[in-house]
Write a protein that holds these residues in place. Structure first.
Motif, PDB file in Angstrom:
ATOM      1  N   GLY A 122       5.097   8.491  -7.644  1.00 55.96           N
ATOM      2  CA  GLY A 122       4.301   6.666  -6.947  1.00 55.96           C
ATOM      3  C   GLY A 122       4.715   7.294  -5.610  1.00 55.96           C
ATOM      4  O   GLY A 122       3.513   6.730  -4.676  1.00 55.96           O
ATOM      5  N   PHE A 123       5.877   7.399  -4.511  1.00 57.51           N
ATOM      6  CA  PHE A 123       6.081   7.371  -2.952  1.00 57.51           C
ATOM      7  C   PHE A 123       5.038   8.646  -2.701  1.00 57.51           C
ATOM      8  O   PHE A 123       4.321   8.333  -1.611  1.00 57.51           O
ATOM      9  CB  PHE A 123       7.099   8.025  -2.651  1.00 57.51           C
ATOM     10  CG  PHE A 123       7.635   7.804  -1.526  1.00 57.51           C
ATOM     11  CD1 PHE A 123       7.471   6.623  -0.407  1.00 57.51           C
ATOM     12  CD2 PHE A 123       7.521   9.827  -0.685  1.00 57.51           C
ATOM     13  CE1 PHE A 123       8.057   7.470   0.600  1.00 57.51           C
ATOM     14  CE2 PHE A 123       7.687   9.492   0.496  1.00 57.51           C
ATOM     15  CZ  PHE A 123       7.241   8.292   1.376  1.00 57.51           C
ATOM     16  N   LEU A 124       4.977   9.708  -3.308  1.00 55.98           N
ATOM     17  CA  LEU A 124       3.903  10.815  -2.673  1.00 55.98           C
ATOM     18  C   LEU A 124       2.611   9.765  -3.113  1.00 55.98           C
ATOM     19  O   LEU A 124       1.599   9.832  -1.927  1.00 55.98           O
ATOM     20  CB  LEU A 124       3.863  12.265  -3.502  1.00 55.98           C
ATOM     21  CG  LEU A 124       5.159  12.620  -3.396  1.00 55.98           C
ATOM     22  CD1 LEU A 124       5.488  14.138  -4.426  1.00 55.98           C
ATOM     23  CD2 LEU A 124       5.318  13.292  -1.663  1.00 55.98           C
ATOM     24  N   PHE A 125       2.097   9.250  -4.163  1.00 55.83           N
ATOM     25  CA  PHE A 125       0.609   8.969  -4.443  1.00 55.83           C
ATOM     26  C   PHE A 125       0.457   7.916  -3.574  1.00 55.83           C
ATOM     27  O   PHE A 125      -0.429   8.022  -2.576  1.00 55.83           O
ATOM     28  CB  PHE A 125       0.317   8.451  -5.768  1.00 55.83           C
ATOM     29  CG  PHE A 125      -0.475   8.278  -5.763  1.00 55.83           C
ATOM     30  CD1 PHE A 125      -1.701   9.026  -6.617  1.00 55.83           C
ATOM     31  CD2 PHE A 125      -1.167   6.836  -5.717  1.00 55.83           C
ATOM     32  CE1 PHE A 125      -2.867   8.148  -7.293  1.00 55.83           C
ATOM     33  CE2 PHE A 125      -2.166   6.438  -6.299  1.00 55.83           C
ATOM     34  CZ  PHE A 125      -3.635   6.882  -6.637  1.00 55.83           C
ATOM     35  N   MET A 126       1.288   6.712  -3.313  1.00 57.56           N
ATOM     36  CA  MET A 126       1.288   5.435  -2.207  1.00 57.56           C
ATOM     37  C   MET A 126       1.563   6.673  -0.366  1.00 57.56           C
ATOM     38  O   MET A 126      -0.179   6.123   0.050  1.00 57.56           O
ATOM     39  CB  MET A 126       2.736   5.016  -2.224  1.00 57.56           C
ATOM     40  CG  MET A 126       2.488   3.540  -1.402  1.00 57.56           C
ATOM     41  SD  MET A 126       3.423   2.708  -1.406  1.00 57.56           S
ATOM     42  CE  MET A 126       4.924   4.210  -0.628  1.00 57.56           C
ATOM     43  N   LEU A 127       1.775   7.858  -0.706  1.00 55.62           N
ATOM     44  CA  LEU A 127       1.436   8.559   0.378  1.00 55.62           C
ATOM     45  C   LEU A 127      -0.237   8.767   0.591  1.00 55.62           C
ATOM     46  O   LEU A 127      -0.838   8.540   2.490  1.00 55.62           O
ATOM     47  CB  LEU A 127       2.902   9.113   1.170  1.00 55.62           C
ATOM     48  CG  LEU A 127       2.750   9.926   2.386  1.00 55.62           C
ATOM     49  CD1 LEU A 127       3.310   8.917   3.623  1.00 55.62           C
ATOM     50  CD2 LEU A 127       3.427  11.108   2.571  1.00 55.62           C
ATOM     51  N   ALA A 128      -0.266  10.103   0.104  1.00 54.18           N
ATOM     52  CA  ALA A 128      -2.008   9.775  -0.153  1.00 54.18           C
ATOM     53  C   ALA A 128      -2.841   9.014   0.253  1.00 54.18           C
ATOM     54  O   ALA A 128      -3.514   9.175   0.736  1.00 54.18           O
ATOM     55  CB  ALA A 128      -1.917  10.853  -1.273  1.00 54.18           C
ATOM     56  N   PHE A 129      -2.310   7.643  -0.631  1.00 56.23           N
ATOM     57  CA  PHE A 129      -3.249   6.917  -0.665  1.00 56.23           C
ATOM     58  C   PHE A 129      -3.618   6.074   1.225  1.00 56.23           C
ATOM     59  O   PHE A 129      -4.436   6.021   1.269  1.00 56.23           O
ATOM     60  CB  PHE A 129      -3.243   5.205  -1.167  1.00 56.23           C
ATOM     61  CG  PHE A 129      -3.801   4.588  -2.090  1.00 56.23           C
ATOM     62  CD1 PHE A 129      -4.980   4.978  -2.736  1.00 56.23           C
ATOM     63  CD2 PHE A 129      -3.826   3.796  -1.315  1.00 56.23           C
ATOM     64  CE1 PHE A 129      -5.565   3.413  -2.857  1.00 56.23           C
ATOM     65  CE2 PHE A 129      -4.428   2.556  -1.516  1.00 56.23           C
ATOM     66  CZ  PHE A 129      -5.491   2.380  -2.370  1.00 56.23           C
ATOM     67  N   VAL A 130      -1.888   6.100   1.505  1.00 57.87           N
ATOM     68  CA  VAL A 130      -2.075   5.359   2.455  1.00 57.87           C
ATOM     69  C   VAL A 130      -2.834   6.150   3.753  1.00 57.87           C
ATOM     70  O   VAL A 130      -3.369   5.608   5.315  1.00 57.87           O
ATOM     71  CB  VAL A 130      -0.816   5.182   3.457  1.00 57.87           C
ATOM     72  CG1 VAL A 130      -0.564   4.473   4.710  1.00 57.87           C
ATOM     73  CG2 VAL A 130       0.014   4.197   2.414  1.00 57.87           C
ATOM     74  N   LEU A 131      -2.357   7.387   3.344  1.00 57.63           N
ATOM     75  CA  LEU A 131      -2.747   8.615   4.661  1.00 57.63           C
ATOM     76  C   LEU A 131      -4.494   8.796   4.799  1.00 57.63           C
ATOM     77  O   LEU A 131      -5.618   8.479   5.201  1.00 57.63           O
ATOM     78  CB  LEU A 131      -2.663  10.007   4.493  1.00 57.63           C
ATOM     79  CG  LEU A 131      -1.499  10.353   5.062  1.00 57.63           C
ATOM     80  CD1 LEU A 131      -0.995  11.725   4.491  1.00 57.63           C
ATOM     81  CD2 LEU A 131      -1.060   9.946   6.166  1.00 57.63           C
ATOM     82  N   SER A 132      -4.992   8.474   2.983  1.00 60.38           N
ATOM     83  CA  SER A 132      -6.232   9.023   3.190  1.00 60.38           C
ATOM     84  C   SER A 132      -7.309   7.147   3.475  1.00 60.38           C
ATOM     85  O   SER A 132      -8.624   7.360   3.747  1.00 60.38           O
ATOM     86  CB  SER A 132      -6.597   8.789   0.902  1.00 60.38           C
ATOM     87  OG  SER A 132      -6.475   7.907   0.566  1.00 60.38           O
ATOM     88  N   GLY A 133      -6.746   5.961   3.177  1.00 60.35           N
ATOM     89  CA  GLY A 133      -6.451   5.586   3.439  1.00 60.35           C
ATOM     90  C   GLY A 133      -7.511   5.078   4.720  1.00 60.35           C
ATOM     91  O   GLY A 133      -8.085   4.215   5.655  1.00 60.35           O
ATOM     92  N   ALA A 134      -6.097   5.460   5.744  1.00 57.33           N
ATOM     93  CA  ALA A 134      -6.509   5.563   7.148  1.00 57.33           C
ATOM     94  C   ALA A 134      -6.955   6.509   7.580  1.00 57.33           C
ATOM     95  O   ALA A 134      -7.632   6.169   8.828  1.00 57.33           O
ATOM     96  CB  ALA A 134      -4.614   5.905   8.026  1.00 57.33           C
ATOM     97  N   ILE A 135      -7.500   7.455   6.830  1.00 59.46           N
ATOM     98  CA  ILE A 135      -9.212   7.972   7.483  1.00 59.46           C
ATOM     99  C   ILE A 135     -10.228   7.192   7.220  1.00 59.46           C
ATOM    100  O   ILE A 135     -11.053   7.300   7.750  1.00 59.46           O
ATOM    101  CB  ILE A 135      -8.741   9.408   6.304  1.00 59.46           C
ATOM    102  CG1 ILE A 135      -7.347  10.595   7.479  1.00 59.46           C
ATOM    103  CG2 ILE A 135     -10.241  10.509   7.403  1.00 59.46           C
ATOM    104  CD1 ILE A 135      -7.271  11.823   6.563  1.00 59.46           C
ATOM    105  N   VAL A 136      -9.993   6.545   5.926  1.00 60.50           N
ATOM    106  CA  VAL A 136     -11.175   6.468   5.913  1.00 60.50           C
ATOM    107  C   VAL A 136     -11.009   4.570   6.181  1.00 60.50           C
ATOM    108  O   VAL A 136     -12.474   4.467   6.935  1.00 60.50           O
ATOM    109  CB  VAL A 136     -11.477   5.782   4.424  1.00 60.50           C
ATOM    110  CG1 VAL A 136     -12.590   4.560   3.690  1.00 60.50           C
ATOM    111  CG2 VAL A 136     -11.648   7.338   3.452  1.00 60.50           C
ATOM    112  N   TYR A 137     -10.238   4.392   7.053  1.00 60.07           N
ATOM    113  CA  TYR A 137     -10.736   3.235   8.149  1.00 60.07           C
ATOM    114  C   TYR A 137     -11.223   3.224   9.365  1.00 60.07           C
ATOM    115  O   TYR A 137     -11.926   2.254   9.810  1.00 60.07           O
ATOM    116  CB  TYR A 137      -9.027   2.422   8.072  1.00 60.07           C
ATOM    117  CG  TYR A 137      -8.916   1.256   9.446  1.00 60.07           C
ATOM    118  CD1 TYR A 137      -9.532  -0.105   8.358  1.00 60.07           C
ATOM    119  CD2 TYR A 137      -8.863   1.284  10.337  1.00 60.07           C
ATOM    120  CE1 TYR A 137      -9.437  -1.051   9.433  1.00 60.07           C
ATOM    121  CE2 TYR A 137      -8.623   0.467  11.316  1.00 60.07           C
ATOM    122  CZ  TYR A 137      -9.302  -0.779  11.051  1.00 60.07           C
ATOM    123  OH  TYR A 137      -8.819  -1.787  12.061  1.00 60.07           O
TER     124      TYR A 137
END
Length: 458
Positions: A21-36
């Motif tokens: 879950g942490f790795l998925f959340m980290l990947a989601f945050v990183l991808s979210g930052a890139i998308v943002y």
């Protein structure tokens, strides 16, 4: 409750779920930052294009030495933006206000940003502006960044809520997964505790899903089946040893006591000593057979394995026991011993002893007139060796028990033998990866030993 959480935190499945879950959340945050960042850059680019397009439209209304159309256009655009989302300014070279809903001062040509304090506009409102010269006058078109900032805020809030939801689902899913897996692990642990307390019939419950825990549990259950069988065999062996050796030891003691009494009376004790030696020899043979079976089961003889023809082994058995069978009023015949040249991998000496035991067993327990047949055949990927007779056979309910150590069909143990012959046969067969089947010949019994073929290197 604290203990439950402490146990949950120590659970490997829960930790794995949290890590995932942490790795998925980290990947989601990183991808979210890139998308943002990409979205923010795209919004800024689109805003610049809108400002530049509006500026071009307004500037196109200017005619040489005629500001009326330009001023009218600027005023009409300014009136369309009462909340001042869009600002327009036209000033002369001296900076005097000519038209628009604000006065732009100090802005460079091209794109720039500024904070405006205007009536009806929230304090410190940011604007993106484009300035240029039109007929010697300065024209500025500015758009508020509030809409862009609102979209960015909505995106950030969406990513934030999504992160919280993912974190909650990861924790909840990890707890659920850990609790389900922990129940199965508790079942395994409880089974091991029962086994350690001597309850060898306990088995790990299976879910039937065929997952890795079910596979491991099945393997553990198989090992427990084997362990239970070995323990039962040891109990049976211990009981049989106590029963089988107590009688000859008592006889040996009585013989020696009788010999001692005769010696005290100066009588001849040679017959008693001969009987004592025979009893001692029988006891030693029993222990030697037990030790030999244990050595074979430990695999100590596998280093002597070679490729060999099973038909040759049975030919030797036939040559040795044909005359013995005739002297005992029986006949030994052999068929199809050399029709298959398919080799097996094994120990020639042990295989000779195995088939000798089978033939001797048939000779010992069959009445005169019995015919014993030896044969070797090929069936699929195996070589089958058979020792068959038309004697009394073995009752179906005792066919598996006869392979137990010291088990005898003659429960009174009034006939010669120690009940280890077929146990030795089973041990040798297991060492060679062979299976044994006892078939009914109606009348009689056929012992069929199935060996795997030697696989070619090709």
């Amino acid at each position: 409750m604290t203990g439950s959480w402490s146990r949950l935190l120590r659970s490997t499945p829960f930790r794995l779920a949290l890590t995932f879950g942490f790795l998925f959340m980290l990947a989601f945050v990183l991808s979210g930052a890139i998308v943002y960042q990409m979205m923010s850059a795209d919004l800024a680019e689109r805003l610049d294009e809108s400002i530049k397009e509006t500026y071009s439209v307004v500037a196109a209304t200017y005619s040489a030495n005629d500001l009326e159309d330009l001023v009218a256009t600027i005023e009409s655009h300014a009136k369309l933006s009462p909340k001042k989302e869009q600002l327009f300014s036209l000033t002369d070279p001296a900076g005097n206000h000519l038209a628009g809903n604000f006065t732009a001062t100090g802005l460079p040509d091209g794109f720039s940003g500024f904070d405006a304090v205007l009536p009806g506009v929230p304090p410190d409102t940011e604007y993106r502006a484009f300035s240029g010269s039109v007929g010697g006058n300065n024209l500025t078109v500015a758009f508020s960044l509030s809409e862009t900032e609102e979209l960015e805020t909505v995106a950030m809030m969406s990513f934030g809520w999504a992160t919280l939801i993912i974190t909650g689902l990861a924790v909840a899913g990890g707890a659920l997964l850990a609790s389900r897996v922990q129940l199965r692990l508790d079942g395994i642990a409880a089974t091991m505790v029962d086994v350690s307390h001597g309850r060898l019939d306990t088995r790990i419950p299976l879910t039937g899903t065929g997952d890795d825990i079910d596979i491991v549990s099945s393997q553990v259950n198989a090992a427990l089946d084997r362990l239970s069988g070995l323990v039962d065999g040891m109990k049976q062996v211990s009981a049989n040893i106590a029963h089988d050796l107590k009688t000859p030891l008592n006889r040996l003691q009585m013989i020696l006591e009788g010999a001692a009494d005769k010696a005290a009376r100066d009588q001849d004790v040679s017959d008693d000593l001969a009987d004592a030696r025979a009893e001692g020899h029988q006891i030693n043979e029993t222990f030697d057979a037990l030790l030999r079976i244990a050595q074979i089961e430990a695999g100590a003889r596998k280093a002597r394995f070679t490729d060999l023809d099973l038909g040759e082994v049975l030919e030797i058995i036939a040559e040795i026991y044909t005359d013995v069978a005739e002297d005992d009023g029986k006949s030994l015949v052999s068929t199809q011993l050399r029709e298959t040249a398919d080799p097996i991998h094994g120990d020639r000496e042990l295989l000779t002893q195995m088939f000798a035991n089978l033939v001797e067993n048939a000779l010992r327990h069959c009445p005169p007139g019995t015919t014993i047949k030896l044969s070797v055949t090929r069936q699929a990927e195996r070589v089958l060796a058979s020792v068959a007779d038309n004697g009394p056979g073995i009752p179906p309910d005792e066919r598996e028990q006869v392979f137990q150590r010291l088990y005898r069909l003659d429960h009174s143990r009034s006939t010669p033998g120690n009940g280890l012959g077929l146990s030795l046969v089973r041990a040798i067969a297991d060492l060679h990866g062979a299976s044994i089947a006892l078939d009914d010949c109606q009348p009689g019994l056929a012992v069929v030993v199935s060996f795997p073929l030697v696989r070619s290197a090709a």
